[in-house]
Design an enzyme around this catalytic site. Structure first.
Site, PDB file in Angstrom:
ATOM      1  CB  CYS A  42      -0.535  -0.010   1.555  1.00  0.00           C
ATOM      2  SG  CYS A  42      -2.405   1.357   1.291  1.00  0.00           S
ATOM      3  CG  ASP A  44      -0.627   3.788   5.267  1.00  0.00           C
ATOM      4  OD1 ASP A  44      -0.079   4.217   5.962  1.00  0.00           O
ATOM      5  OD2 ASP A  44      -2.361   3.841   5.593  1.00  0.00           O
ATOM      6  NE  ARG A  46      -0.574   4.851   8.813  1.00  0.00           N
ATOM      7  CZ  ARG A  46      -1.959   4.662   8.860  1.00  0.00           C
ATOM      8  NH1 ARG A  46      -2.738   4.850  10.020  1.00  0.00           N
ATOM      9  NH2 ARG A  46      -3.141   4.007   7.933  1.00  0.00           N
ATOM     10  CG  HIS A  98      -1.494  -0.958   5.766  1.00  0.00           C
ATOM     11  ND1 HIS A  98      -2.057   0.137   6.380  1.00  0.00           N
ATOM     12  CD2 HIS A  98      -1.894  -0.450   4.855  1.00  0.00           C
ATOM     13  CE1 HIS A  98      -2.268   0.751   5.763  1.00  0.00           C
ATOM     14  NE2 HIS A  98      -2.094   0.588   4.446  1.00  0.00           N
ATOM     15  CB  CYS A 101      -5.883  -0.421   4.817  1.00  0.00           C
ATOM     16  SG  CYS A 101      -5.384  -1.232   2.719  1.00  0.00           S
TER      17      CYS A 101
END
Ligand SMILES: [Zn+2]
Length: 211
Positions: A42, A44, A46, A98, A101
């Protein structure tokens, strides 16, 4: 200081430190790459694949998109996959979802528009196909995390059905596909499933719950 300047300063410090510790590092990088892994994850902020696996530059070919989706007509993903498997001959392809998400959550709760909404159609299909199991997970957060897990499962099967993977399996190229999830609560990657050349894709079940 403008925030972006911090990136350039940090880069200088990183390059100097690496050169100090490994004087040959950058001259070896120039020669080429031979990564063993293709990571599909992803976007993302993080979820940083190289940092969380302590992989140095050159160790991992990477593709990231919102909610780590495999679209059959995504030339970006398909070309990354073809190059990684057919040319670089990576031995492992990892799809990593994750905890928490945002893309998966949005596919469930709606409210998206434009490109993001069109992109998430694939994830909404996963939701429809696993609706009962996701609903049975309990509270909203638990439902989203179960959705994250079955999403990794469905995307990994989609990946396994691509021409690139089918051709590599048929040629008996050493290659394993892995479905993982990253738990942002403790920083740990939790393996869900694997697919190999001998795996019957019609029989791949839902992974055990790990989030
Ligand atoms: Zn995400």
């Amino acid at each position: 200081m403008r925030a972006y300047r911090q990136l350039l300063l940090a880069n200088k410090a990183w390059a100097a430190e690496l050169k100090d510790e490994h004087p040959e590092f950058f001259s070896r990088q120039v020669i080429g790459q031979q990564p063993e892994f293709l990571w599909i994850g992803c976007s993302d902020s993080r979820v940083s694949p190289e940092q969380m696996t302590m992989t140095p530059p050159g160790g991992m070919f990477i593709h990231r998109n919102i909610a780590n989706l495999v679209h059959d007509d995504d030339l970006n993903l398909l070309s990354v996959l073809q190059y990684a498997v057919a040319v670089l001959r990576v031995k492992h392809v990892i799809i990593c979802g994750h905890h928490g998400c945002g893309g998966v959550k949005a596919a469930m709760t709606g409210g998206t528009t434009g490109s993001v909404d069109a992109w998430l159609a694939n994830a909404r299909e996963v939701l429809v196909d696993h609706a009962a199991e996701i609903a049975a997970a309990g509270e909203k957060e638990a439902q989203i995390n179960r959705f994250v897990e079955v999403n990794v499962r469905d995307q990994l099967v989609r990946l396994a059905r691509t021409d690139t993977i089918q051709e590599a399996f048929a040629a008996q190229q050493p290659l394993q596909l892995h479905g993982w999830v990253y738990d942002i609560r403790d920083g740990l990657i939790k393996p869900l499933m694997e697919i190999e050349a001998s795996t019957r894709l019609d029989d791949v079940g839902a992974p055990h719950k790990v989030l």
